[in-house]
Design an enzyme around this catalytic site. Structure first.
Site, PDB file in Angstrom:
ATOM      1  N   ARG A 117      -9.257   4.997  -2.363  1.00  0.00           N
ATOM      2  CA  ARG A 117     -10.344   4.031  -2.201  1.00  0.00           C
ATOM      3  C   ARG A 117     -10.451   3.664  -0.723  1.00  0.00           C
ATOM      4  O   ARG A 117      -9.460   3.625  -0.016  1.00  0.00           O
ATOM      5  CB  ARG A 117     -10.062   2.762  -2.994  1.00  0.00           C
ATOM      6  CG  ARG A 117     -10.315   2.874  -4.483  1.00  0.00           C
ATOM      7  CD  ARG A 117     -10.180   1.526  -5.183  1.00  0.00           C
ATOM      8  NE  ARG A 117      -8.847   0.990  -5.112  1.00  0.00           N
ATOM      9  CZ  ARG A 117      -8.460  -0.021  -4.342  1.00  0.00           C
ATOM     10  NH1 ARG A 117      -9.331  -0.649  -3.567  1.00  0.00           N
ATOM     11  NH2 ARG A 117      -7.217  -0.438  -4.351  1.00  0.00           N
ATOM     12  N   TYR A 266     -13.460  10.835  -4.692  1.00  0.00           N
ATOM     13  CA  TYR A 266     -12.191  10.313  -5.197  1.00  0.00           C
ATOM     14  C   TYR A 266     -12.409   9.195  -6.226  1.00  0.00           C
ATOM     15  O   TYR A 266     -13.285   8.332  -6.050  1.00  0.00           O
ATOM     16  CB  TYR A 266     -11.316   9.800  -4.025  1.00  0.00           C
ATOM     17  CG  TYR A 266     -10.138   9.052  -4.559  1.00  0.00           C
ATOM     18  CD1 TYR A 266      -9.034   9.752  -5.042  1.00  0.00           C
ATOM     19  CD2 TYR A 266     -10.161   7.666  -4.693  1.00  0.00           C
ATOM     20  CE1 TYR A 266      -7.993   9.084  -5.628  1.00  0.00           C
ATOM     21  CE2 TYR A 266      -9.124   6.991  -5.272  1.00  0.00           C
ATOM     22  CZ  TYR A 266      -8.036   7.697  -5.737  1.00  0.00           C
ATOM     23  OH  TYR A 266      -7.006   7.027  -6.335  1.00  0.00           O
ATOM     24  N   LYS A 275     -13.361   0.340 -11.090  1.00  0.00           N
ATOM     25  CA  LYS A 275     -13.259  -0.839 -10.216  1.00  0.00           C
ATOM     26  C   LYS A 275     -14.637  -1.429  -9.887  1.00  0.00           C
ATOM     27  O   LYS A 275     -14.807  -2.653  -9.865  1.00  0.00           O
ATOM     28  CB  LYS A 275     -12.514  -0.483  -8.937  1.00  0.00           C
ATOM     29  CG  LYS A 275     -11.143   0.142  -9.149  1.00  0.00           C
ATOM     30  CD  LYS A 275     -10.197  -0.747  -9.933  1.00  0.00           C
ATOM     31  CE  LYS A 275      -8.767  -0.200  -9.880  1.00  0.00           C
ATOM     32  NZ  LYS A 275      -7.840  -1.022 -10.677  1.00  0.00           N
ATOM     33  N   HIS A 295      -8.157  -7.896 -13.436  1.00  0.00           N
ATOM     34  CA  HIS A 295      -7.337  -6.726 -13.131  1.00  0.00           C
ATOM     35  C   HIS A 295      -5.999  -6.886 -13.869  1.00  0.00           C
ATOM     36  O   HIS A 295      -4.990  -7.223 -13.260  1.00  0.00           O
ATOM     37  CB  HIS A 295      -7.133  -6.669 -11.606  1.00  0.00           C
ATOM     38  CG  HIS A 295      -6.545  -5.394 -11.118  1.00  0.00           C
ATOM     39  ND1 HIS A 295      -5.863  -5.315  -9.918  1.00  0.00           N
ATOM     40  CD2 HIS A 295      -6.526  -4.152 -11.636  1.00  0.00           C
ATOM     41  CE1 HIS A 295      -5.460  -4.072  -9.740  1.00  0.00           C
ATOM     42  NE2 HIS A 295      -5.845  -3.348 -10.758  1.00  0.00           N
ATOM     43  N   SER A 317      -0.933  -3.761  -6.698  1.00  0.00           N
ATOM     44  CA  SER A 317      -0.553  -2.357  -6.844  1.00  0.00           C
ATOM     45  C   SER A 317       0.926  -2.166  -6.509  1.00  0.00           C
ATOM     46  O   SER A 317       1.539  -2.981  -5.823  1.00  0.00           O
ATOM     47  CB  SER A 317      -1.425  -1.475  -5.956  1.00  0.00           C
ATOM     48  OG  SER A 317      -1.303  -1.882  -4.629  1.00  0.00           O
ATOM     49  N   CYS A 319       3.512  -2.392  -8.470  1.00  0.00           N
ATOM     50  CA  CYS A 319       4.451  -3.242  -9.206  1.00  0.00           C
ATOM     51  C   CYS A 319       4.769  -2.666 -10.584  1.00  0.00           C
ATOM     52  O   CYS A 319       5.564  -3.233 -11.329  1.00  0.00           O
ATOM     53  CB  CYS A 319       3.879  -4.650  -9.368  1.00  0.00           C
ATOM     54  SG  CYS A 319       3.795  -5.571  -7.827  1.00  0.00           S
ATOM     55  N   ASP A 342      -5.051  -1.502 -17.112  1.00  0.00           N
ATOM     56  CA  ASP A 342      -5.601  -1.845 -15.799  1.00  0.00           C
ATOM     57  C   ASP A 342      -6.596  -2.996 -15.800  1.00  0.00           C
ATOM     58  O   ASP A 342      -6.582  -3.814 -14.892  1.00  0.00           O
ATOM     59  CB  ASP A 342      -6.255  -0.597 -15.185  1.00  0.00           C
ATOM     60  CG  ASP A 342      -6.494  -0.739 -13.685  1.00  0.00           C
ATOM     61  OD1 ASP A 342      -5.658  -1.349 -13.005  1.00  0.00           O
ATOM     62  OD2 ASP A 342      -7.527  -0.241 -13.197  1.00  0.00           O
ATOM     63  N   ARG A 437      -3.045  11.391  -8.856  1.00  0.00           N
ATOM     64  CA  ARG A 437      -3.344  10.723 -10.127  1.00  0.00           C
ATOM     65  C   ARG A 437      -3.309  11.644 -11.337  1.00  0.00           C
ATOM     66  O   ARG A 437      -3.570  12.834 -11.214  1.00  0.00           O
ATOM     67  CB  ARG A 437      -4.774  10.146 -10.062  1.00  0.00           C
ATOM     68  CG  ARG A 437      -5.009   9.147  -8.949  1.00  0.00           C
ATOM     69  CD  ARG A 437      -4.484   7.800  -9.324  1.00  0.00           C
ATOM     70  NE  ARG A 437      -4.445   6.864  -8.208  1.00  0.00           N
ATOM     71  CZ  ARG A 437      -4.496   5.550  -8.371  1.00  0.00           C
ATOM     72  NH1 ARG A 437      -4.610   5.025  -9.573  1.00  0.00           N
ATOM     73  NH2 ARG A 437      -4.412   4.751  -7.330  1.00  0.00           N
TER      74      ARG A 437
HETATM   75  O1  TSX Z   1       7.519  -0.298 -12.987  1.00  0.00           O
HETATM   76  C1  TSX Z   1       8.525  -0.875 -12.660  1.00  0.00           C
HETATM   77  N1  TSX Z   1       8.989  -1.924 -13.433  1.00  0.00           N
HETATM   78  C2  TSX Z   1       8.205  -2.385 -14.606  1.00  0.00           C
HETATM   79  C3  TSX Z   1       8.521  -1.597 -15.762  1.00  0.00           C
HETATM   80  C4  TSX Z   1       8.171  -1.896 -16.976  1.00  0.00           C
HETATM   81  N2  TSX Z   1       9.196  -0.476 -11.535  1.00  0.00           N
HETATM   82  C5  TSX Z   1       8.688   0.586 -10.674  1.00  0.00           C
HETATM   83  C6  TSX Z   1       7.771  -0.017  -9.632  1.00  0.00           C
HETATM   84  C7  TSX Z   1       6.967   0.968  -8.891  1.00  0.00           C
HETATM   85  C8  TSX Z   1       5.730   1.382  -9.609  1.00  0.00           C
HETATM   86  C9  TSX Z   1      10.366  -1.099 -11.193  1.00  0.00           C
HETATM   87  N3  TSX Z   1      11.184  -0.920 -10.165  1.00  0.00           N
HETATM   88  C10 TSX Z   1      10.859  -2.144 -11.965  1.00  0.00           C
HETATM   89  C11 TSX Z   1      10.179  -2.567 -13.130  1.00  0.00           C
HETATM   90  O2  TSX Z   1      10.591  -3.474 -13.822  1.00  0.00           O
HETATM   91  N4  TSX Z   1      12.005  -2.593 -11.378  1.00  0.00           N
HETATM   92  C12 TSX Z   1      12.181  -1.833 -10.288  1.00  0.00           C
HETATM   93  C13 TSX Z   1      13.289  -1.969  -9.325  1.00  0.00           C
HETATM   94  C14 TSX Z   1      14.492  -1.205  -9.801  1.00  0.00           C
HETATM   95  C15 TSX Z   1      14.628   0.132  -9.535  1.00  0.00           C
HETATM   96  C16 TSX Z   1      15.759   0.791  -9.984  1.00  0.00           C
HETATM   97  C17 TSX Z   1      16.750   0.103 -10.674  1.00  0.00           C
HETATM   98  C18 TSX Z   1      16.590  -1.227 -10.929  1.00  0.00           C
HETATM   99  C19 TSX Z   1      15.483  -1.883 -10.502  1.00  0.00           C
HETATM  100  N5  TSX Z   1      17.961   0.668 -11.101  1.00  0.00           N
HETATM  101  C20 TSX Z   1      18.357   1.948 -11.108  1.00  0.00           C
HETATM  102  O3  TSX Z   1      17.627   2.794 -10.631  1.00  0.00           O
HETATM  103  C21 TSX Z   1      19.646   2.261 -11.707  1.00  0.00           C
HETATM  104 MN    MN Z   2      -5.689  -1.201 -10.838  1.00  0.00          MN
END
Ligand code: TSX
Ligand code: MN
Length: 659
Positions: A117, A266, A275, A295, A317, A319, A342, A437
């Site tokens: 975007r 894209y 969006k 969102h 984004s 998360c 989304d 994607r």
């Molecule tokens: O999506 C994530 N969530 C929500 C899941 C339902 N991610 C990935 C974010 C990028 C898109 C996460 N990353 C989450 C999470 O709850 N937590 C984390 C951070 C994290 C990463 C690795 C570990 C623990 C926490 N542990 C090991 O890899 C062993």
């Molecule tokens: Mn979105």
């Protein structure tokens, strides 16, 4: 009155001026119809019957065909047969290639200049600037909404759209956001010269001739999209992906319910139902009609006793919104089912309950990081009938991207990366573009909710906001009230990898996770949220959802995540649901909201977690935050900030001061 079929009337509407916004009068419309018929030699209807389209659609299509001058018009019906035909053509041309390891999966590489975007070229066009943006402080650029005056807009269009489809086919895509004909659904019609867009729109929205019938007297959103490269093409087309990156514009006219997108193929710029329509235009419609376009993911969560609750959640984004929407709980007895990943359209029903629909029909998810470990249900969703954009392809005809290293059959296998180069794991560079994607039908998600297409939506009991907050912000807190929840959403922030020219990360504001998608003045948007909680005269009292904030990303002093996240997030949702059910013995009041007491979140089977660090609310951190948030709201929202939210800001600051 002159007969509308009088040929003498053919002249005025078609004097070959380039005015993109010129509209055809109702009277002249029949003439247009004639002209389209007359011009069949130059502009044939390649598929479909133009005269079976609703009159107002004929007028729209004719008007824009006149402007953009495609070599033919193709009216889409959304069938598999139609998709197969287009796919065959694209495969032959080399724009799309089958991923042989799966059924009906295809991969496509864009021009590397057209991969995301383009916020800097995305505009809202309103007569008054303050319909779009807030009254920011002197010299402060608004971070939400990008305003363009109508006069400049006309000029921008006129330098792009006249003749822009020369030598290409103009596809007419009738689509519904939400189940066709549903009371919360809306109709759009997208004109596009990109066949990739046609294929993806078919996955992401409901494309069907039934839309013509559902249209009736309803309004529809006019979506005009061109890759912006008329034929004959004078530049080199990279990867058979026509686009015009220097001339990109994505402009919305909310009052006219119209979207103009030029120069990019894209997804976020070209699949206008998503969006552009479902958030930017729909938030305007929602304000006018008394509902919300947000969102947010929508999930159904069933506890071990078999009772189900529906929750929506807004995250900036990166998360993991899609991962949460398809969560596989680690605690036995719990079940999560996905309604949407989304966007949520929500409206209070006659019973005073808030209901949500997912206006989309598919998932347009970021590929890198998606794996059986992080999101098995997404992986299942795209084993067939899906399109992959800017990922890598192995010589065995499988997709590959960063995050699949441990799941690939043969880690030494040769691949073609997203740039079309030979690539192997361990080589420099990347397999997939970070914004690559998958586009997959939602119906293929094994845990899609049986009611995901319910036209009335699912009843929402909680709203969750969240962000990537490495310090200071507890795992979860419950806000004190609807107003305090809105304030918390307005202050939403998340850690982002800042622009390429910076190294390192920064915490950025992303109010309500809507920063890139705000369709109108953010102060008025907050006021709309406030007003929605008020019961209209003579109606059942409105029951507002409780509002929570979560943070899966808090770090300890060694920089390690304090919370395991992913499937273990069900433990947080369990606490939230018990709060909804009226369990008020397990919460500790802090200045920012209620946090769980030790032992109130089920930790069975988890490795040791530093509880105190995970849920602490450090005074110094929140004092600093209060100052920063005040500065943000005062400089960004200014006089547009509703008094109720200013009051929440003052009260929170006082509570923190008294800690
Ligand atoms: O999506 C994530 N969530 C929500 C899941 C339902 N991610 C990935 C974010 C990028 C898109 C996460 N990353 C989450 C999470 O709850 N937590 C984390 C951070 C994290 C990463 C690795 C570990 C623990 C926490 N542990 C090991 O890899 C062993
Ligand atoms: Mn979105």
């Amino acid at each position: 009155m002159t007969s509308p079929r009088n040929p003498s009337m053919l002249v005025p509407p078609f004097s070959a001026t380039g005015s993109s916004l010129r509209q055809i009068s109702e009277d002249a419309f029949y003439v247009i119809n004639e002209v389209v018929t007359k011009r069949l030699g130059h502009m044939p209807i390649l598929k479909g019957d133009f005269h079976l389209l609703p009159m107002k659609v004929q007028r729209f299509v004719a008007e824009k065909a006149e402007l953009m001058r495609p070599r033919g018009i193709y009216i889409c019906d959304g069938t598999q047969h139609e998709a197969d035909e287009i796919i065959d053509k694209l495969v032959e041309r080399g724009m799309l290639s089958p991923l042989k390891a799966y059924e009906n999966n295809f991969i496509c590489r864009t021009d590397p200049k057209d991969v995301a975007r383009v916020e800097s070229k995305t505009w809202m066009v309103t007569p008054d600037k303050y319909q779009t943006v807030t009254h920011t402080a002197e010299g402060v650029e608004p971070i939400m909404g990008h305003w363009m005056p109508p006069e400049s807009f006309g000029t921008e269009l006129d330098s792009r759209f006249p003749g822009c489809m020369a030598g290409r086919i103009m596809y007419v895509v009738p689509f519904s956001m939400g189940p066709i004909g549903g009371p919360l659904s809306k109709i759009g019609i997208q004109l596009t010269d990109s066949n990739y867009v046609v294929l993806c729109m078919r996955i992401m929205t409901r494309v069907s001739p039934a839309v013509w019938d559902a249209l009736g007297d309803h309004d529809y959103v006019r979506c005009i999209h061109s890759v912006g490269l008329p034929r004959p093409v004078r530049v080199k087309v990279v990867n058979h992906w026509p686009c015009n990156p220097e001339r990109v514009i994505i402009a919305h006219r909310p009052a006219e319910r119209e979207i103009w997108s030029f120069g990019s193929g894209y997804g976020g710029n070209s699949l206008l139902g998503k969006k552009c329509f479902a958030l930017r235009i729909a938030s305007n419609i929602a304000r006018d009609e008394g509902w919300m376009a947000e969102h947010m993911l929508i999930m159904g969560v069933t506890n071990p006793e078999g009772h189900e609750r529906f929750i929506v959640a807004a995250f900036p984004s990166a998360c993991g919104k899609t991962n949460l929407a398809m969560l596989e709980p680690t605690v036995p007895g719990w079940k999560v089912r996905c309604v949407g990943d989304d966007i949520a359209w929500m409206k209070f029903g006659e019973d005073g309950q808030l209901y949500a629909i997912n206006p989309e029909n598919g998932f347009f998810g970021v590929a890198p990081g998606t794996s059986h470990k992080t999101n098995p249900m997404a992986m299942e969703s795209f084993q067939k009938n899906s399109i992959f954009t800017n990922v890598a392809e192995t010589v065995d005809g499988e997709y590959f991207w960063e995050g699949l290293e441990k799941e690939i059959k043969d880690p030494t296998v040769e691949m073609i990366n997203w740039l079309g180069e030979k690539w192997r794991i361990g080589d420099p560079g990347r397999a997939a573009h970070p914004n690559s994607r998958f586009t997959a039908p939602a119906s293929q998600c094994p845990i899609i909710h049986p009611d995901w297409e319910s036209p009335h939506g699912v009843p929402i009991d909680a709203i969750i906001f969240g962000g990537r907050r490495p310090d200071g912000v507890p795992l979860v807190f419950e806000t004190f009230s609807w107003l305090h929840g809105i304030f918390t959403g307005a202050c939403l922030k998340s850690e982002t990898t800042a622009a390429a020219e910076f190294t390192g990360k920064s915490i950025m504001h992303d109010p309500m996770a809507m920063r890139p998608f705000m369709g109108y003045n953010f102060g008025q948007y907050l006021q709309h949220w406030i007003d929605l909680s008020k019961t209209p005269e003579g109606h059942a009292p409105r029951k507002v959802p409780k509002i929570y904030h979560v943070n899966w990303f808090r770090l300890n002093k060694e920089g390690k995540f304090l919370w395991p996240g992913y499937g273990d997030n069900i433990r947080v949702i369990d606490w939230i649901i018990r709060r909804l059910d009226g369990d008020d013995s397990h919460a500790l009041k802090t200045p920012i909201g209620y946090v769980p007491t030790q032992g109130s979140i089920n930790m069975e089977g988890l490795p040791p977690v530093n509880w105190d660090e995970l849920v602490s609310v450090p005074k110094e951190y929140w004092q600093e935050d209060a100052k920063e948030v005040r500065k943000f709201l005062e400089s960004q929202v200014g006089i547009d900030l509703p008094a109720e939210i200013r009051h929440e800001l003052d009260e929170q600051e006082k509570r923190i001061g008294a800690m």
